[in-house]
Design an enzyme around this catalytic site. Structure first.
Site, PDB file in Angstrom:
ATOM      1  N   LYS A  35       1.244  -1.312   0.042  1.00 59.05           N
ATOM      2  CA  LYS A  35       0.184   0.341  -0.062  1.00 59.05           C
ATOM      3  C   LYS A  35       1.112   0.940  -0.276  1.00 59.05           C
ATOM      4  CE  LYS A  35      -4.073  -0.653   2.280  1.00 59.05           C
ATOM      5  NZ  LYS A  35      -5.905  -0.754   2.702  1.00 59.05           N
ATOM      6  N   LYS A 199     -21.181   8.734  17.959  1.00 60.32           N
ATOM      7  CA  LYS A 199     -20.483   7.764  16.634  1.00 60.32           C
ATOM      8  C   LYS A 199     -21.501   6.462  16.088  1.00 60.32           C
ATOM      9  CE  LYS A 199     -18.582   5.613  13.220  1.00 60.32           C
ATOM     10  NZ  LYS A 199     -19.057   6.509  11.325  1.00 60.32           N
ATOM     11  N   ASN A 203     -25.058   5.985  13.719  1.00 60.67           N
ATOM     12  CA  ASN A 203     -25.077   4.757  12.859  1.00 60.67           C
ATOM     13  C   ASN A 203     -26.240   4.322  13.386  1.00 60.67           C
ATOM     14  OD1 ASN A 203     -22.494   4.960  11.169  1.00 60.67           O
ATOM     15  ND2 ASN A 203     -21.830   4.043  11.773  1.00 60.67           N
ATOM     16  N   CYS A 255     -19.249  -0.533   7.897  1.00 64.81           N
ATOM     17  CA  CYS A 255     -20.061   0.751   8.899  1.00 64.81           C
ATOM     18  C   CYS A 255     -21.192  -0.267   9.758  1.00 64.81           C
ATOM     19  CB  CYS A 255     -19.316   2.229   8.959  1.00 64.81           C
ATOM     20  SG  CYS A 255     -18.084   2.382   8.744  1.00 64.81           S
ATOM     21  N   LYS A 258     -21.215  -3.860  11.357  1.00 66.62           N
ATOM     22  CA  LYS A 258     -20.455  -4.177  12.360  1.00 66.62           C
ATOM     23  C   LYS A 258     -20.520  -3.404  13.496  1.00 66.62           C
ATOM     24  CE  LYS A 258     -16.237  -1.623  11.573  1.00 66.62           C
ATOM     25  NZ  LYS A 258     -16.076  -0.455  13.269  1.00 66.62           N
TER      26      LYS A 258
END
Ligand SMILES: NC(=O)c1ccc[n+]([C@@H]2O[C@H](COP(=O)([O-])OP(=O)(O)OC[C@H]3O[C@@H](n4cnc5c(N)ncnc54)[C@H](O)[C@@H]3O)[C@@H](O)[C@H]2O)c1
Length: 425
Positions: A35, A199, A203, A255, A258
């Site tokens: 990467k 957070k 979600n 996201c 999970k």
């Protein structure tokens, strides 16, 4: 300021590039040598709108390294943007976070760790203790969760709805706040645990809306109402608003699944059964599978039937297939004995889908197909030459898992067309 970013993934690269664009010197560190080598050569290993240009524009202020010491040298803030995938128990796997904390070298100036990775509530407190145990009292800790969405992440970072900064020490929070100078947004300053919960709760609220509208869609199907009209009608209510009211085959990505599971598990570990979230997650699992029933009603048993999946990424604008509904759908179709051919404009399904033939174009995927399933709402799927597609298919059947296409037009072209939560002809 000089910043280190740990993790050159979807969040780390966008964070690093955007902070460089705001004028900071940024060193991005990852453990995957390939990467870093690619990034040094100007190649961006992920598909994210505007990211390549942003990295190019800020080459002078961006460096890429695999070395911890090189990344942290002179840095005032160390961003943590490593993965926190689910474990078998549903809890977040924090091993990459602990590696960063444990590898942080002793430095003689004050630095602030800013957590961008999504972590369970209480992680900041545990990190604080671990830093203190290592004698790193000069390392501050701030929770600065990320709310960007893949596909629009660069824009979202530069134009956020809010910036959340949870700190143990006001001065550390001020440092992270100053980093964002140049971005216009409300700033929520709070304690670390609340920032972590903001957070997860954000979600959870979003997936709740998705499962809600999907259940409304299922009831629409059973009663003859049209969920698209219903969503428009309820979205105009200012107390409700129009966002996240698109019925479909369920949420996916790295996201939502999970983080909802992690919050459910966090609650359970603390002795609370989060019943609403349990239902939201279950509704989503069932929603991904409803397409199978729709295909069976039209085609009978699926053994030997050829099904084309249009779109593999969990949403348009990204190559990310983590937890994508396409994976569950493909798996279910294969286990029914269907032949599955799939196509996506950017996601490389060959890497992830055993037993699925990956086509080079949408039309190739549709050659001889008994049905097309719209899995991802890519513009390329909407704008496909559906007359040509129909002439290539064995049966003109479209199950539109995203309510993307114009059903009336497709019916005029001789297709049997079925969306999600829409009247069936
Ligand atoms: N993807 C999103 O849109 C999004 C949005 C908001 C929050 N988040 C959260 O941000 C975090 C990162 O997500 P992502 O999608 O960018 O993950 P990702 O898997 O794309 O990237 C994580 C990167 O961290 C690297 N890494 C692992 N250990 C490392 C170490 N010790 N030092 C340096 N790098 C290391 C990995 O090699 C990988 O490149 C997760 O907690 C996620 O929940 C993601």
């Amino acid at each position: 300021m000089r910043i280190a970013v740990f993790g050159a993934g979807y969040v780390g690269l966008v964070t690093g590039a955007c902070l460089a664009d705001l004028g900071h010197d940024v060193a991005v560190r990852d453990v995957v040598t390939e990467k870093i080598d690619a990034l040094r050569q100007g190649e961006v290993p992920i598909h994210e709108e505007g990211l390549h240009e942003l990295i190019e524009r800020n080459r002078d202020r961006l460096t890429f390294t695999t070395e911890v010491d090189e990344a942290v040298r002179g840095a005032e803030v160390v961003y943590v943007a490593v993965g926190t995938p689910p474990t078998y128990s549903g809890d977040a796997d924090l091993s990459a976070v602990w590696t960063v904390v444990d590898e942080l070298p002793h430095v003689d100036h004050r630095i602030v760790i800013a957590m961008k990775s999504t972590v369970p509530v209480g992680t900041g407190r545990t990190v604080r203790h671990r830093l203190d145990d290592r004698g790193l009292a000069n390392v501050g800790y701030v929770s600065n969760p990320e709310f960007t969405a893949e596909g629009t992440a660069v824009h979202d970072f530069m134009h956020p709805d809010r910036i959340v900064i949870g700190a143990f020490d006001e001065a550390d929070g001020d440092v992270v706040g100053r980093l964002h100078d140049g971005i216009e947004a409300p700033v929520v300053r709070c304690d670390v645990s609340s920032a972590e919960m903001i957070k997860l709760a954000a979600n959870a609220a979003l997936v709740t809306r998705i499962s809600f509208i999907n259940e409304i869609a299922n009831v629409c199907e059973a009663t003859g109402a049209d969920v698209v009209t219903v969503a428009e009608g309820i979205g105009l209510d200012r107390r409700i608003g129009p966002a996240f009211l698109r019925a479909g085959i369920g949420y996916g990505g790295s996201c939502f699944p999970k983080d909802s599971l992690a919050l459910k598990q966090l609650a359970a570990n603390s002795g609370y059964s989060f019943q609403l979230l349990n239902a939201v997650i279950e509704v989503n699992e069932l929603q991904k599978r409803r397409v199978i029933g729709k295909l069976e009603r039209r085609l009978g048993p699926l053994r030997g039937k050829r099904i084309a999946l249009l779109g593999l990424a969990f949403k348009p604008g990204t190559d990310d297939m983590r937890e994508a509904p396409s994976l569950v759908l493909a798996g279910r179709l294969l286990s029914e004995g269907a032949e599955v051919r799939a196509w996506d404009p950017v996601a490389d399904g060959a890497l992830l889908l055993h037993g699925v033939e990956v086509a080079g174009s949408a039309l190739e995927a549709l050659d001889g197909a008994d049905a097309a399933v719209v899995v991802t709402e890519w513009p390329e799927v909407r704008d496909l030459d559906w007359a040509e597609a129909g002439s290539r298919m064995r049966h003109r059947l479209v199950v539109d898992g995203r309510n993307l296409l114009d059903g009336a037009r497709l019916r005029a072209l001789g297709f049997a067309y079925e969306g999600i939560g829409r009247p069936i002809e």
